[in-house]
Structures are given as structure tokens and as C-alpha cells.
Design an enzyme around this catalytic site. Structure first.
Site, PDB file in Angstrom:
ATOM      1  N   LYS A 136       0.269  -1.384  -0.440  1.00 17.84           N
ATOM      2  CA  LYS A 136      -0.026  -0.094   0.042  1.00 17.84           C
ATOM      3  C   LYS A 136       1.041   1.217  -0.268  1.00 17.84           C
ATOM      4  O   LYS A 136       1.710   1.280   0.886  1.00 17.84           O
ATOM      5  CB  LYS A 136      -1.547  -0.161   0.887  1.00 17.84           C
ATOM      6  CG  LYS A 136      -1.878   1.190   1.151  1.00 17.84           C
ATOM      7  CD  LYS A 136      -2.614   1.292   2.863  1.00 17.84           C
ATOM      8  CE  LYS A 136      -3.313   2.698   3.139  1.00 17.84           C
ATOM      9  NZ  LYS A 136      -4.278   2.637   3.668  1.00 17.84           N
ATOM     10  N   ASP A 182      -2.688   9.692   3.896  1.00 19.24           N
ATOM     11  CA  ASP A 182      -4.707   9.846   4.558  1.00 19.24           C
ATOM     12  C   ASP A 182      -4.559  10.396   4.779  1.00 19.24           C
ATOM     13  O   ASP A 182      -4.518  10.465   6.328  1.00 19.24           O
ATOM     14  CB  ASP A 182      -4.295   8.428   4.748  1.00 19.24           C
ATOM     15  CG  ASP A 182      -5.488   7.916   4.883  1.00 19.24           C
ATOM     16  OD1 ASP A 182      -6.474   8.557   4.561  1.00 19.24           O
ATOM     17  OD2 ASP A 182      -5.574   6.940   5.584  1.00 19.24           O
ATOM     18  N   LYS A 211      -9.903  12.642   8.388  1.00 21.79           N
ATOM     19  CA  LYS A 211      -9.661  12.424   9.855  1.00 21.79           C
ATOM     20  C   LYS A 211      -9.820  13.015  10.795  1.00 21.79           C
ATOM     21  O   LYS A 211      -9.514  15.005  10.412  1.00 21.79           O
ATOM     22  CB  LYS A 211      -8.360  11.712   9.461  1.00 21.79           C
ATOM     23  CG  LYS A 211      -8.485  10.004   8.710  1.00 21.79           C
ATOM     24  CD  LYS A 211      -6.960   9.539   8.915  1.00 21.79           C
ATOM     25  CE  LYS A 211      -6.422   8.635   8.270  1.00 21.79           C
ATOM     26  NZ  LYS A 211      -6.819   7.587   8.627  1.00 21.79           N
ATOM     27  N   ASP A 225       1.726   5.726   5.585  1.00 20.79           N
ATOM     28  CA  ASP A 225       0.294   4.923   5.101  1.00 20.79           C
ATOM     29  C   ASP A 225       0.921   4.471   4.019  1.00 20.79           C
ATOM     30  O   ASP A 225       0.548   3.349   3.190  1.00 20.79           O
ATOM     31  CB  ASP A 225      -1.137   5.933   5.312  1.00 20.79           C
ATOM     32  CG  ASP A 225      -1.989   4.564   4.859  1.00 20.79           C
ATOM     33  OD1 ASP A 225      -2.253   3.656   5.442  1.00 20.79           O
ATOM     34  OD2 ASP A 225      -2.954   5.059   4.381  1.00 20.79           O
ATOM     35  N   ASP A 270     -11.843   7.357   3.515  1.00 17.36           N
ATOM     36  CA  ASP A 270     -10.849   6.991   4.497  1.00 17.36           C
ATOM     37  C   ASP A 270     -10.319   5.670   4.218  1.00 17.36           C
ATOM     38  O   ASP A 270      -9.761   5.189   4.968  1.00 17.36           O
ATOM     39  CB  ASP A 270     -10.758   7.453   5.985  1.00 17.36           C
ATOM     40  CG  ASP A 270      -9.907   7.400   6.830  1.00 17.36           C
ATOM     41  OD1 ASP A 270      -8.720   7.410   6.179  1.00 17.36           O
ATOM     42  OD2 ASP A 270      -9.731   7.359   8.035  1.00 17.36           O
ATOM     43  N   GLU A 330      -9.400   3.672   1.609  1.00 17.97           N
ATOM     44  CA  GLU A 330      -8.624   3.950   0.497  1.00 17.97           C
ATOM     45  C   GLU A 330      -7.870   3.149   0.020  1.00 17.97           C
ATOM     46  O   GLU A 330      -7.425   2.635  -0.758  1.00 17.97           O
ATOM     47  CB  GLU A 330      -8.145   5.558   0.355  1.00 17.97           C
ATOM     48  CG  GLU A 330      -6.640   5.443   0.848  1.00 17.97           C
ATOM     49  CD  GLU A 330      -6.642   5.345   2.147  1.00 17.97           C
ATOM     50  OE1 GLU A 330      -7.515   5.084   3.123  1.00 17.97           O
ATOM     51  OE2 GLU A 330      -5.636   5.233   3.171  1.00 17.97           O
ATOM     52  N   ARG A 366      -8.164  -0.211   0.327  1.00 17.04           N
ATOM     53  CA  ARG A 366      -8.372  -1.704   0.402  1.00 17.04           C
ATOM     54  C   ARG A 366      -9.011  -0.906  -1.274  1.00 17.04           C
ATOM     55  O   ARG A 366      -8.495  -2.377  -2.155  1.00 17.04           O
ATOM     56  CB  ARG A 366      -9.389  -2.346   0.489  1.00 17.04           C
ATOM     57  CG  ARG A 366     -10.552  -1.118   1.362  1.00 17.04           C
ATOM     58  CD  ARG A 366     -11.847  -1.868   2.129  1.00 17.04           C
ATOM     59  NE  ARG A 366     -10.963  -1.241   3.049  1.00 17.04           N
ATOM     60  CZ  ARG A 366     -11.701  -1.418   4.545  1.00 17.04           C
ATOM     61  NH1 ARG A 366     -12.834  -2.391   4.729  1.00 17.04           N
ATOM     62  NH2 ARG A 366     -10.952  -1.170   5.359  1.00 17.04           N
TER      63      ARG A 366
HETATM   64  N1  BES Z   1      -4.014   4.783   6.838  1.00 18.24           N
HETATM   65  C1  BES Z   1      -5.405   4.344   8.083  1.00 18.24           C
HETATM   66  C2  BES Z   1      -5.061   3.008   8.796  1.00 18.24           C
HETATM   67  C3  BES Z   1      -4.270   3.490   9.595  1.00 18.24           C
HETATM   68  C4  BES Z   1      -4.768   3.739  11.127  1.00 18.24           C
HETATM   69  C5  BES Z   1      -2.948   3.007   9.413  1.00 18.24           C
HETATM   70  C6  BES Z   1      -4.030   3.900  11.579  1.00 18.24           C
HETATM   71  C7  BES Z   1      -2.072   3.250  10.688  1.00 18.24           C
HETATM   72  C8  BES Z   1      -2.677   3.544  12.124  1.00 18.24           C
HETATM   73  C9  BES Z   1      -6.758   3.458   6.830  1.00 18.24           C
HETATM   74  O1  BES Z   1      -6.469   4.011   4.956  1.00 18.24           O
HETATM   75  C10 BES Z   1      -7.989   3.899   7.091  1.00 18.24           C
HETATM   76  O2  BES Z   1      -8.490   4.497   7.483  1.00 18.24           O
HETATM   77  N2  BES Z   1      -9.005   2.808   7.755  1.00 18.24           N
HETATM   78  C11 BES Z   1      -9.789   3.535   8.460  1.00 18.24           C
HETATM   79  C12 BES Z   1     -11.079   2.236   7.824  1.00 18.24           C
HETATM   80  C13 BES Z   1     -12.482   2.703   8.545  1.00 18.24           C
HETATM   81  C14 BES Z   1     -12.734   3.924   7.060  1.00 18.24           C
HETATM   82  C15 BES Z   1     -13.006   1.221   8.151  1.00 18.24           C
HETATM   83  C16 BES Z   1     -10.036   2.966   9.793  1.00 18.24           C
HETATM   84  O3  BES Z   1      -9.050   1.817  10.375  1.00 18.24           O
HETATM   85  O4  BES Z   1     -10.559   3.916  10.378  1.00 18.24           O
HETATM   86 ZN    ZN Z   2      -4.849   4.409   4.686  1.00 20.88          ZN
HETATM   87 ZN    ZN Z   3      -8.121   5.812   5.320  1.00 23.31          ZN
END
Ligand code: BES
Ligand code: ZN
Ligand code: ZN
Length: 495
Positions: A259, A264, A271, A282, A341, A343, A345
Site C-alpha cells: 500500500k 492519508d 480524519k 500510510d 478513508d 482507501e 483496499r
Molecule cells: N491508513 C488507515 C489505517 C491506519 C490507521 C493505519 C491507524 C495506521 C494507523 C486506513 O486507510 C483507514 O483510515 N482505515 C479506516 C477504515 C475505516 C474507515 C473502515 C480505519 O481504520 O479507521
Molecule cells: Zn490509509
Molecule cells: Zn484511510
């Protein structure tokens, strides 16, 4: 950091500082100290008694002498029953930090360790020398560089010198590439844009001797990579797909996918401020798989290794992708966007499908994918999921060797039911209402749709990719976690 191996006994080394590692119940019978001249042995035993050195894990007792070596560090490694290679890594990082604080330029340690494989010990000590002397200080106007510059690994048995030298070389590659990975992940998002990453990959390919291909936005359009294009649409820095390949003789074909979200922000589903600064991490997956290919090339591994890196920034710009959109990915499968968010996947859908089209034996992807993985496993262990036990057990074995821990999570079919979309094939989140649960698993079930039944493993490093504070051989910031795991997996698959 320069790491050397010698058959000489520890005390013969002319280094400024020497560290001796002790197990708790074996202070008196320590093998290394037995070989010392009587006078020094008596001195050390007296100091051990007077200072109540008990060899607790991480206890360090500095002893200053009037002759060379000027500094002897007695380092505790705790109970024999809990003794592992990881304890030696931690003991060495304490020794390095202490020697450095006492202004030593060189440190020597013995590779003698009860009941451990000498090759494993040499590899672990070498990698630690590189890991423990890194910090992200490029942007400090006043730098405090590590004074310590070299490590000598003493007491190598003559008969094993050749095999231990090759273990040393592997350890050096593992450690130094983990540092390179950290530096790239730490590079701020205004500098490390998708374009910067692509240029960096080309440069690294020239340096190490592997092929790099870069697809720009126009080419991504032609390739129907709508997942990557949609996520990348909101950023002013355009998306790229970067491919690195290293082929050497016959052997397994492995496609690593990482990834690569250079930043992000969450996109339109932005966020909160707290922690957003860490979202330059990220792109850790992409940095890891790129450096893994560099490692395969440097070690001349037999096989066909490729890294597939979709690079974007996830921003809430004017043309950002929006909740409610239905994306037709390269695979023709459609994604309903419910949260911008989620993104990772979405870009991985195209990258994984492209990987499957290369017909590899295995696909291994690595991604800072879900905050849910931190809830499940914390900051020191990565989530491991997949569709094939053979590759999953190879990864578990490699994880144990490098102490980059993974924990397998279930992939039963009922989790797939949770991501079926009403208007498309799959939705990118189960729901925007909190409390749905199983966020790491449902994300992996989403990815599985795009691997086309290729044997595949997914590693979620959202927790361990980043350290909020210094600990052991990690400085704060990017940890490089995953590089040693994937390079070890490549080594194991190549032999
Ligand atoms: N990059 C984040 C995941 C992440 C969170 C990585 C904290 C490292 C530390 C990912 O893109 C994300 O934002 N995921 C969301 C998914 C949700 C919207 C289903 C999450 O984990 O909150
Ligand atoms: Zn992310
Ligand atoms: Zn994200």
C-alpha cells in the site's frame, strides 16, 4: 555502521568498549568472562558483587578500567528460561546506546550464547547494529550523530567462519535496508509524493540492479486502474503505479504488493487532527516491498521477485472521489465507496488483480490497512490473513526468525457476507456506524476478491509500522517493521 566478525577472543579486540552479556542465574559461570586474565576477572567479580549486578533484562553496569578496553559494559539478559535471540538484540541495543553515551567509537561483543544457533546470533546482532543506530534527524538543524561507528563480533569458531561470514552479510543487508525503509517512510508527505517515490524506485533499481517500470495517470487510464485513479483524484500530486522486478535463474515467482498512500487525510471523510501527522506512514507497505526487492538483488536470491506499488495521496480536493461512487476496477468487479478513508483496499484492488495477472506462485501484500488491527493486536504485532496455509506458515516461520511478530485471524465466508454491496459487488466499509467489528478481517475479505484464487497472504501493519516513542532498537517514528519479515520470507522461499 560497520560490523566485523573475528575468530579472536573478546578481550583481544582493541576496541574502546566491550560488552559482556549475562544470564541471571549464570553470572558466576559466564563463559566469556572465564577466558579473561585473572586480574580482570577478579575486578569484574568484585564490581558485580558491590554494585549488586543481578543481570535483570536491560540492566547495564558500566565499568571503567585503566587499560584497554577502557569501558566494559556488563549487560543483563534476564532468566535463562526466557532467553531468546530477541533478548540478545535488546541486550546489544542497550550496549550500543550506553557505549555511545560514553563516547566510544567502537564496541566489541562475543557471539557466544548458550543454546542458540551461532548463525542466528550473528545475523541478529548484525541487523541490530544497524537498527539501533538510526534516528530520523534529517530535518534537525543541529544533529547529534551516533559516535559509535563499528561493532566487532568476537569468538567466532574457526571452523564456522565461512558460514558465519555469510550470516553476517545477510544480517547487514536486513538491518541496513530496514533503516532505508524507515528513512523513506519518515520522509514528509510534501517531499515523498507518488512522483518522488517513483523516481526513488528508479534510482534504487539502478543502484541494486533491478528493473523498475512506472505507469503514470494516462497509462493507468488505459489499464482501467480505476481504483487507483479514483483514490488519487483528490490530490494535486498525481497517482502512479510502480513495478520493481528482480529475476535470477529458476525459482518461485513471488509478487509483493505494498500500500502506497503517501498521505492519508481520509479524503472527504476527513480524519480528525489527532494523529493525522502520522499518516505519512500510510506508504510503509510500498516502502517495504521496494526495499525487499533491493534485498533480493543484493543477496542474489534465486527466483522471480516483483513488487507492485500503487502510489497515491488521499486528499479532499476538488476532484476527490466521493461516497456513493461505484468504481469499475481493472478486474471488472465494482466497488461501492461508502467511506473515502477506507482507501487502501480500493487502490489494492487494482494492484492485487494486476499481481494475479502475472501468474505468480504467491502474492504477499503488506499494508497499514486498518485501525481495527491496532485494537485487536496492539502496536507490536501485525495481522496475518490469507487463503493458503502453505504461504501463511512460511510467513509465520520468517516472522519468528526476525521477531517481527504476526498473528493469524480467521477468514470464514460469513465475513464476506458483511461486505456485499447493494448496488455494486463489494462495499469498501461494512457500515459507517461504529461497533460493526471485525474491521481487519472484512478488509482482508475485500482484498481476497481481487487475487483471483492465487495463493495469497495479507499482512496488516497499521500497528507496528510506527512507534510513538523510542523502544529497544526502534527510535520514534517509522519502524521499518515488515522489511525484515518479507526479506526473510524471500530468503526462505528461494532456498
Ligand atoms: N491508513 C488507515 C489505517 C491506519 C490507521 C493505519 C491507524 C495506521 C494507523 C486506513 O486507510 C483507514 O483510515 N482505515 C479506516 C477504515 C475505516 C474507515 C473502515 C480505519 O481504520 O479507521
Ligand atoms: Zn490509509
Ligand atoms: Zn484511510
Amino acid at each position: 555502521m560497520d560490523v566485523k566478525l573475528t575468530t579472536q577472543p573478546l578481550l583481544k579486540s582493541t576496541e574502546d568498549a566491550v560488552a559482556i552479556f549475562f544470564l541471571k542465574d549464570r553470572i558466576k559461570t559466564n563463559e566469556v568472562i572465564q577466558k579473561f586474565p585473572a586480574e580482570l576477572k577478579t575486578l569484574l567479580q568484585a564490581v558485580i558483587g558491590e554494585c549488586e549486578f543481578t543481570a535483570e533484562a536491560d540492566q547495564v553496569l558500566p565499568v571503567h578500567t585503566k587499560t584497554d578496553p577502557r569501558l566494559i559494559l556488563l549487560v543483563g539478559m534476564g532468566d535463562k528460561a526466557k532467553f531468546t535471540t530477541e533478548r540478545m538484540r535488546l541486550a546489544l541495543s542497550s550496549a550500543i546506546k550506553n557505549a555511545n553515551n560514553f563516547n566510544a567509537k567502537n564496541l566489541a561483543v562475543s557471539i557466544t550464547a548458550p543454546d542458540l544457533d551461532a548463525k542466528e546470533v550473528v545475523m541478529a546482532l548484525a541487523e541490530t547494529a544497524h537498527l539501533a543506530t538510526y534516528r530520523f534527524d534529517k530535518y534537525k538543524s543541529e544533529k547529534k550523530p551516533f559516535k559509535i561507528q563499528s561493532l566487532v563480533l568476537a569468538d567466532a569458531p574457526e571452523k564456522d567462519f565461512k558460514s558465519l561470514t555469510s550470516a553476517l552479510e545477510t544480517g547487514n543487508v536486513l538491518g541496513s535496508l530496514a533503516r532505508e525503509t524507515r528513512e523513506l517512510v519518515n520522509t514528509p508527505p510534501d517531499v515523498c509524493t507518488p512522483q518522488y517515490f517513483a523516481d526513488y524506485a528508479i534510482k534504487l533499481g539502478k543502484e541494486y540492479g533491478f528493473k523498475v517500470t512506472v505507469f503514470d495517470k494516462n497509462e493507468l487510464q488505459k489499464m482501467n486502474m480505476q481504483g487507483i485513479l479514483h483514490v488519487g483524484a483528490g490530490g494535486s500530486n498525481p497517482p502512479y503505479l510502480v513495478i520493481a522486478e528482480y529475476k535470477n535463474g529458476k525459482g518461485k515467482k513471488i509478487a509483493f504488493v505494498g500500500k502506497g498512500v503517501c498521505f492519508d487525510s481520509g479524503g472527504l471523510d476527513i480524519k480528525p487532527a489527532s494523529g493525522m501527522d502520522t499518516m505519512k506512514m500510510d506508504k510503509a507497505g510500498a516502502c517495504i516491498v521496494l526495499n525487499t526487492i533491493a534485498g533480493c538483488a543484493k543477496l542474489g536470491l534465486k527466483g522471480n521477485f516483483m513488487a507492485i506499488m500503487p502510489m497515491v495521496e488521499n486528499m479532499p480536493g476538488n476532484s476527490a472521489y466521493k461516497p456513493g461512487e461505484l468504481i469499475v476496477t481493472r478486474s471488472k468487479k465494482t466497488i461501492e465507496v461508502l467511506n473515502t478513508d477506507a482507501e487502501g483496499r480500493v487502490i489494492l484492488s487494482d494492484a492485487l488483480f494486476y499481481a494475479s495477472e502475472q501468474k505468480p506462485d504467491y502474492i504477499i501484500d503488506i499494508a497499514t490497512l486498518t485501525g481495527a488491527c491496532i485494537v485487536a493486536l496492539g502496536n507490536n504485532v501485525a495481522g496475518l490473513l490469507g487463503n493458503n496455509q502453505e504461504i501463511l506458515s512460511k510467513i509465520k516461520a520468517a516472522a519468528a526468525k526476525r521477531y517481527e511478530r504476526v498473528w493469524e485471524l480467521p477468514m470464514d465466508e460469513d465475513y464476506y457476507e458483511m461486505i456485499k454491496s447493494e448496488y455494486g459487488d463489494v462495499k469498501n466499509v461494512v457500515s459507517n456506524m461504529p461497533g460493526g467489528g471485525a474491521g481487519t478481517i472484512t478488509a482482508a475479505k475485500f482484498l481476497e476478491v481481487f487475487v483471483n484464487s492465487t495463493p495469497w497472504a495479507h499482512i496488516d501493519i497499521a500497528g507496528p509500522a510506527w512507534a510513538l516513542q523510542e523502544k529497544g532498537y526502534f527510535s520514534s517514528g517509522a519502524t521499518g517493521f515488515g522489511l525484515r519479515l518479507l526479506l526473510q520470507t524471500a530468503i526462505d522461499l528461494s532456498s
